[in-house]
Design an enzyme around this catalytic site. Structure first.
Site, mmCIF file in Angstrom:
data_model
loop_
_atom_site.group_PDB
_atom_site.id
_atom_site.type_symbol
_atom_site.label_atom_id
_atom_site.label_comp_id
_atom_site.label_asym_id
_atom_site.label_seq_id
_atom_site.Cartn_x
_atom_site.Cartn_y
_atom_site.Cartn_z
ATOM 1 N N TYR A 1 0.862 -1.190 0.000
ATOM 2 C CA TYR A 1 0.000 0.000 0.000
ATOM 3 C C TYR A 1 0.892 1.232 0.000
ATOM 4 O O TYR A 1 1.855 1.306 0.773
ATOM 5 C CB TYR A 1 -0.900 -0.004 1.238
ATOM 6 C CG TYR A 1 -1.769 1.228 1.384
ATOM 7 C CD1 TYR A 1 -2.799 1.487 0.491
ATOM 8 C CD2 TYR A 1 -1.567 2.134 2.426
ATOM 9 C CE1 TYR A 1 -3.601 2.615 0.620
ATOM 10 C CE2 TYR A 1 -2.370 3.264 2.573
ATOM 11 C CZ TYR A 1 -3.382 3.501 1.671
ATOM 12 O OH TYR A 1 -4.179 4.615 1.809
ATOM 13 N N ASP B 1 9.459 3.004 -0.325
ATOM 14 C CA ASP B 1 8.427 3.616 0.516
ATOM 15 C C ASP B 1 8.689 3.238 1.977
ATOM 16 O O ASP B 1 8.313 2.157 2.439
ATOM 17 C CB ASP B 1 7.045 3.109 0.055
ATOM 18 C CG ASP B 1 5.916 3.672 0.907
ATOM 19 O OD1 ASP B 1 6.201 4.309 1.944
ATOM 20 O OD2 ASP B 1 4.746 3.454 0.543
ATOM 21 N N LYS C 1 4.695 9.084 8.922
ATOM 22 C CA LYS C 1 4.504 8.502 10.261
ATOM 23 C C LYS C 1 5.518 8.979 11.310
ATOM 24 O O LYS C 1 5.366 10.064 11.854
ATOM 25 C CB LYS C 1 4.464 6.978 10.160
ATOM 26 C CG LYS C 1 3.331 6.526 9.203
ATOM 27 C CD LYS C 1 2.983 5.079 9.327
ATOM 28 C CE LYS C 1 2.047 4.621 8.241
ATOM 29 N NZ LYS C 1 0.686 4.378 8.583
#
Ligand SMILES: Cc1ncc(COP(=O)(O)O)c(C=O)c1O
Length: 429
Positions: free
Chosen positions: A144, A238, A266
């Site tokens: 994702y 990522d 994050k």
């Protein structure tokens, strides 16, 4: 367990919020039941509006690596709030956080801060296309990368094919240049490269966390780096989830590879909205105002978020919790495997650093297809067993659990007991 107030708020929220949530992963859809509403959190614990206490292994899906309410972060954020929330102009803290991030990622000379992981990734797509002057991108099934159109692509079992949109509202044209490969299957990438000569970039989670935790084999990840380099294709790593989680810096360093473009999110915002993309100078100089690739943001590099990021990374560096993470994850793995064996349940546990999760399957899980084959009905029961025993995990079989640096020995005992009880409940309830 009393969750009357959560239920009341859930029902009230349905009127003006879609499904009473602002992100679908919070909706408990795959485990049934309704979401808990949270009142507050401190240290390793989170409390719902009914006063139930849980050890938090969700950690806001990763950012809260120091646990909740770290005093250094509170102080830094409070100071900044008093000085101003947002200026729409440059501040010194942006330079400080940029220095910290670039120092931790070999090969990253420059970075651009944005407001989310999604934004970092969609900017990286544009940058890769601007730099290579090619259009196609490869992503791996089960990875994702946020909700931008080009990467919201059905994973399914149809591998190494042209993709189909994975969401209503994503036009075929938005994903016509997205190719799907299989994680840990280098042939699936080679097949695309042999067939297409206009591939700009390969996007990968260096440790996948969005199909549950899936670790790449050494040969897969190293070969991926080599074949992309040989073909003039950018490797976009990522690290939105893995950045500063498995070491101070990126998982790519632990795996022995170097990205062309790295995306972050994050942890670097410590719970505030921050994302980032960075690369070596020759790539980043294509970004506006130096280059012709446009990307902007009213709140990008927000002063309060920068203060949270700097203090989180400073504290993380001082604490250096990474060895402790490994030990605690190993302990949890053993607790789950032992409990599963005692109760005759098929279980595999995947982990990397402070990311861990069980799969209800006796098979090794190395890709999305294998992850999807596990017993989600057992996961659902296990989830509610953990909630009943004061352990808060993501409400999905396909999400990583996270550890925070403030998990104490006492918490570990509670976790081991709770995991045991929840596993027993699968066969004795
Ligand atoms: C690996 C990865 N990339 C990108 C994203 C998107 O980040 P955000 O939710 O901040 O937009 C996520 C979110 O979970 C993620 O795990």
């Amino acid at each position: 367990m009393n969750n009357t107030k959560s239920q009341e708020l859930y029902n009230k929220g349905l009127k003006h919020l879609v499904g009473s949530v602002n992100s679908p992963v919070r909706a408990f859809k795959s485990v049934g039941g309704n979401p808990l509403f949270i009142k507050n959190a401190k240290g390793s614990k989170i409390y719902d509006v009914d006063g139930n206490e849980y050890i938090d292994l969700v950690l806001s899906y990763g950012p809260m690596i120091l646990g909740h309410g770290n005093q250094h972060v509170i102080d830094a954020v409070t100071k900044q709030v008093n000085e101003g929330f947002s200026f729409g102009a440059s501040t010194e803290n942006e330079i400080i956080l940029a220095e910290m991030v670039c120092a931790a990622f070999p090969g990253m000379d420059k970075v651009r801060f944005v407001n989310s992981g999604t934004e970092a990734i969609l900017s990286a797509i544009r940058l890769a296309r601007a730099f290579t002057k090619k259009n196609k991108i490869i992503k791996f099934a089960g990875c994702y990368h946020g909700h931008s159109d080009a990467l919201l692509v059905a994973a399914g079992s149809g591998l190494v094919t042209y993709s189909l949109p994975g969401s209503a509202g994503v036009p075929d044209s938005a994903v016509k240049d997205t190719l799907i490969a299989e994680y840990n299957n280098i042939q699936s990438v080679k097949a695309h490269i042999e067939k297409h000569n206009d591939i700009a970039a390969v996007f990968i989670e260096p440790i996948a966390g969005n199909m549950g935790v899936v670790v790449p084999t050494d040969s897969f990840i190293k070969e991926l780096r080599q074949i992309t380099q040989d073909a003039g294709i950018l490797l976009v790593v990522d690290e939105v989830m893995t950045g500063f989680r498995s070491k101070f810096g990126g998982a790519q360093d632990l795996l022995g590879i170097q990205a062309d473009i790295t995306c972050l999110g994050k942890v670097i915002g410590g719970g505030f909205p921050v994302g980032a993309y960075g690369a070596r100078e020759e790539i980043m100089n294509h970004v506006s105002p130096l280059g012709s690739m446009y990307q902007a943001g009213t709140l990008s590099g927000n002063p309060v978020a920068m203060a949270a990021g700097i203090s989180t990374l400073t504290e993380l560096k001082a604490q250096n919790p990474y060895e402790k993470f490994n030990q605690q994850a190993e302990q949890l793995e053993k607790a789950m495997l032992d409990a599963a064996a005692t109760n005759g349940i098929d279980l595999t546990v995947n982990r990397f650093g402070s990311m861990i999760n069980p799969f209800f399957s006796k098979k090794t899980i190395t890709n999305f297809t294998e992850a999807q084959e596990c017993n989600t009905a057992q996961f659902t029961k296990f989830f509610w067993g953990l909630i009943a025993n004061g352990i808060y995990i993501p409400p999905s079989q396909f999400e990583a659990w996270f550890l925070s640096s403030v998990i104490s020995d006492e918490d570990m005992e509670k976790l081991e007991k709770g995991l045991n009880k929840a596993m027993r409940m699968l066969v004795h309830s």
